[in-house]
Design an enzyme around this catalytic site. Structure first.
Site, PDB file in Angstrom:
ATOM      1  N   PHE A   1      14.599   1.605   3.074  1.00 55.00           N
ATOM      2  CA  PHE A   1      13.733   0.823   3.957  1.00 55.00           C
ATOM      3  C   PHE A   1      13.879  -0.673   3.669  1.00 55.00           C
ATOM      4  O   PHE A   1      13.897  -1.497   4.593  1.00 55.00           O
ATOM      5  CB  PHE A   1      12.272   1.257   3.777  1.00 55.00           C
ATOM      6  CG  PHE A   1      11.305   0.421   4.562  1.00 55.00           C
ATOM      7  CD1 PHE A   1      11.214   0.542   5.943  1.00 55.00           C
ATOM      8  CD2 PHE A   1      10.497  -0.516   3.930  1.00 55.00           C
ATOM      9  CE1 PHE A   1      10.342  -0.248   6.672  1.00 55.00           C
ATOM     10  CE2 PHE A   1       9.623  -1.307   4.660  1.00 55.00           C
ATOM     11  CZ  PHE A   1       9.544  -1.172   6.028  1.00 55.00           C
ATOM     12  N   GLU A   2      14.007  -1.025   2.400  1.00 55.80           N
ATOM     13  CA  GLU A   2      14.106  -2.438   2.010  1.00 55.80           C
ATOM     14  C   GLU A   2      15.541  -2.968   2.119  1.00 55.80           C
ATOM     15  O   GLU A   2      15.804  -4.117   1.775  1.00 55.80           O
ATOM     16  CB  GLU A   2      13.578  -2.636   0.578  1.00 55.80           C
ATOM     17  CG  GLU A   2      12.066  -2.458   0.481  1.00 55.80           C
ATOM     18  CD  GLU A   2      11.514  -2.716  -0.917  1.00 55.80           C
ATOM     19  OE1 GLU A   2      12.278  -2.620  -1.899  1.00 55.80           O
ATOM     20  OE2 GLU A   2      10.306  -3.013  -1.021  1.00 55.80           O
TER      21      GLU A   2
ATOM     22  N   GLU B   1       4.167  -2.470  -8.308  1.00 53.71           N
ATOM     23  CA  GLU B   1       5.605  -2.694  -8.166  1.00 53.71           C
ATOM     24  C   GLU B   1       6.138  -2.087  -6.872  1.00 53.71           C
ATOM     25  O   GLU B   1       6.939  -2.698  -6.176  1.00 53.71           O
ATOM     26  CB  GLU B   1       6.334  -2.088  -9.378  1.00 53.71           C
ATOM     27  CG  GLU B   1       7.851  -2.125  -9.326  1.00 53.71           C
ATOM     28  CD  GLU B   1       8.450  -3.501  -9.525  1.00 53.71           C
ATOM     29  OE1 GLU B   1       7.726  -4.417  -9.945  1.00 53.71           O
ATOM     30  OE2 GLU B   1       9.659  -3.662  -9.258  1.00 53.71           O
TER      31      GLU B   1
ATOM     32  N   VAL C   1       5.068   4.668   1.936  1.00 56.80           N
ATOM     33  CA  VAL C   1       4.603   5.845   2.681  1.00 56.80           C
ATOM     34  C   VAL C   1       5.759   6.290   3.571  1.00 56.80           C
ATOM     35  O   VAL C   1       6.368   5.466   4.275  1.00 56.80           O
ATOM     36  CB  VAL C   1       3.356   5.504   3.529  1.00 56.80           C
ATOM     37  CG1 VAL C   1       2.954   6.706   4.386  1.00 56.80           C
ATOM     38  CG2 VAL C   1       2.202   5.083   2.624  1.00 56.80           C
TER      39      VAL C   1
ATOM     40  N   GLY D   1       0.433   5.406   9.515  1.00 56.47           N
ATOM     41  CA  GLY D   1      -0.661   5.335  10.486  1.00 56.47           C
ATOM     42  C   GLY D   1      -1.765   6.349  10.235  1.00 56.47           C
ATOM     43  O   GLY D   1      -2.670   6.500  11.045  1.00 56.47           O
TER      44      GLY D   1
ATOM     45  N   GLY E   1      -3.452   6.444   7.171  1.00 55.53           N
ATOM     46  CA  GLY E   1      -4.365   5.960   6.125  1.00 55.53           C
ATOM     47  C   GLY E   1      -3.876   6.157   4.700  1.00 55.53           C
ATOM     48  O   GLY E   1      -4.620   5.901   3.757  1.00 55.53           O
TER      49      GLY E   1
ATOM     50  N   GLY F   1      -1.464   4.482   3.010  1.00 58.67           N
ATOM     51  CA  GLY F   1      -1.290   3.206   2.314  1.00 58.67           C
ATOM     52  C   GLY F   1      -2.635   2.627   1.901  1.00 58.67           C
ATOM     53  O   GLY F   1      -2.825   2.189   0.759  1.00 58.67           O
TER      54      GLY F   1
ATOM     55  N   TYR G   1      -1.913  -6.279   4.465  1.00 58.75           N
ATOM     56  CA  TYR G   1      -2.401  -6.846   3.195  1.00 58.75           C
ATOM     57  C   TYR G   1      -3.399  -7.975   3.441  1.00 58.75           C
ATOM     58  O   TYR G   1      -4.407  -8.097   2.751  1.00 58.75           O
ATOM     59  CB  TYR G   1      -1.225  -7.345   2.345  1.00 58.75           C
ATOM     60  CG  TYR G   1      -0.277  -6.239   1.940  1.00 58.75           C
ATOM     61  CD1 TYR G   1      -0.730  -4.950   1.685  1.00 58.75           C
ATOM     62  CD2 TYR G   1       1.087  -6.480   1.816  1.00 58.75           C
ATOM     63  CE1 TYR G   1       0.147  -3.931   1.322  1.00 58.75           C
ATOM     64  CE2 TYR G   1       1.973  -5.471   1.441  1.00 58.75           C
ATOM     65  CZ  TYR G   1       1.492  -4.198   1.210  1.00 58.75           C
ATOM     66  OH  TYR G   1       2.348  -3.203   0.848  1.00 58.75           O
TER      67      TYR G   1
END
Lengths: 161, 161
Positions: free
Chosen positions: B27-28, B85, B89, B95, B97, B99, B133
């Site tokens: 993902f990153e 760190e 999900v 979507g 909840g 996270g 966040y």
């Protein structure tokens, strides 16, 4: 010229560490945030569960600066890293190699402890420090931003259902 | 709907944690950096000197996501903080909840352990995460950049006289 020495801090160094943290906060224009007491530092550095370690740089008998560090962990590397929380050299001792000596000692500690990397955060206006770190081969993590949750926002999230 | 549960990881979770770290790296767009082995993770999480802790989110019997964290230390606050760190999900559980539930549990742990703050780093292009966040009250440390010394540059500094 006085000899430069780098040593791990001892409990007797806690008062001067407290002073150095205040001086660093003044330099960073964050004096209002520097609230740690000697008792908190003694417990964090020399208590039953140390949260951090300190190196002290001395020129002759005088304390020239310090480095405070702890270990973080990289899930990608699968190893601990060394995180340098504070590095500070008193103004009258700058340009004499104290900062470089502290960083070299930290790099040696990181390698000895099998850490995959060493990291630290720098204020974006501190160009002198940035130039120095880049000259050592440090790379800015420009694509990342740290987020902080503290005070009432942290308490509120902790209480949320 | 399946029930969402958050539990501390056990040694039996190490293989799925390894999978989740790989999925996070994809993902990153950092797959090439995700090199940790199950053995390294087992040692880091459940060895004699744990370097990090993990929470696992489950929907029914399925692993939906995880959070890996450790403690850092603030010299200004004089207290430990909680550093997150990794938070991840799996896409099909987003979507729902997960996270938010992981972050709430982490905030509770931070408060219970008398941590002054909770921090984590976010990739600047991850707008969905950033919005989330900020909605929780997290504040970006925009004036700071993390520098990293690794590989040959770290070795070279460690060897320097």
């Amino acid at each position: 010229m006085s000899t430069l020495r780098i040593d791990p801090a001892t409990p007797a160094d806690v008062p001067v560490i407290r002073d150095l943290i205040r001086e660093l906060a003044e330099f960073e224009r964050l004096t209002h945030e520097a609230k740690a007491t000697e008792e908190q530092l003694r417990d964090a550095l020399f208590g039953p569960q140390p949260a951090a370690e300190v190196l002290i740089a001395r020129m002759g008998d005088e304390v020239a600066g310090f480095a405070l560090y702890f270990h973080n962990f990289s899930t990608f590397v699968g190893r601990r890293g060394l995180y340098l929380e504070d590095l500070f050299v008193r103004p009258r001792f700058r340009g004499l190699g104290c900062g470089a000596a502290l960083l070299k000692r930290l790099a040696r500690i990181a390698v000895e402890r099998n850490c995959g990397r060493m990291e630290w955060s720098v204020l974006d206006w501190n160009q002198r420090a940035i130039d120095f770190y880049r000259s050592l081969g440090a790379v800015p993590m420009n694509e990342w931003t740290t987020y902080r949750l503290t005070g009432e926002a942290l308490q509120k999230l902790a209480r949320a259902e």
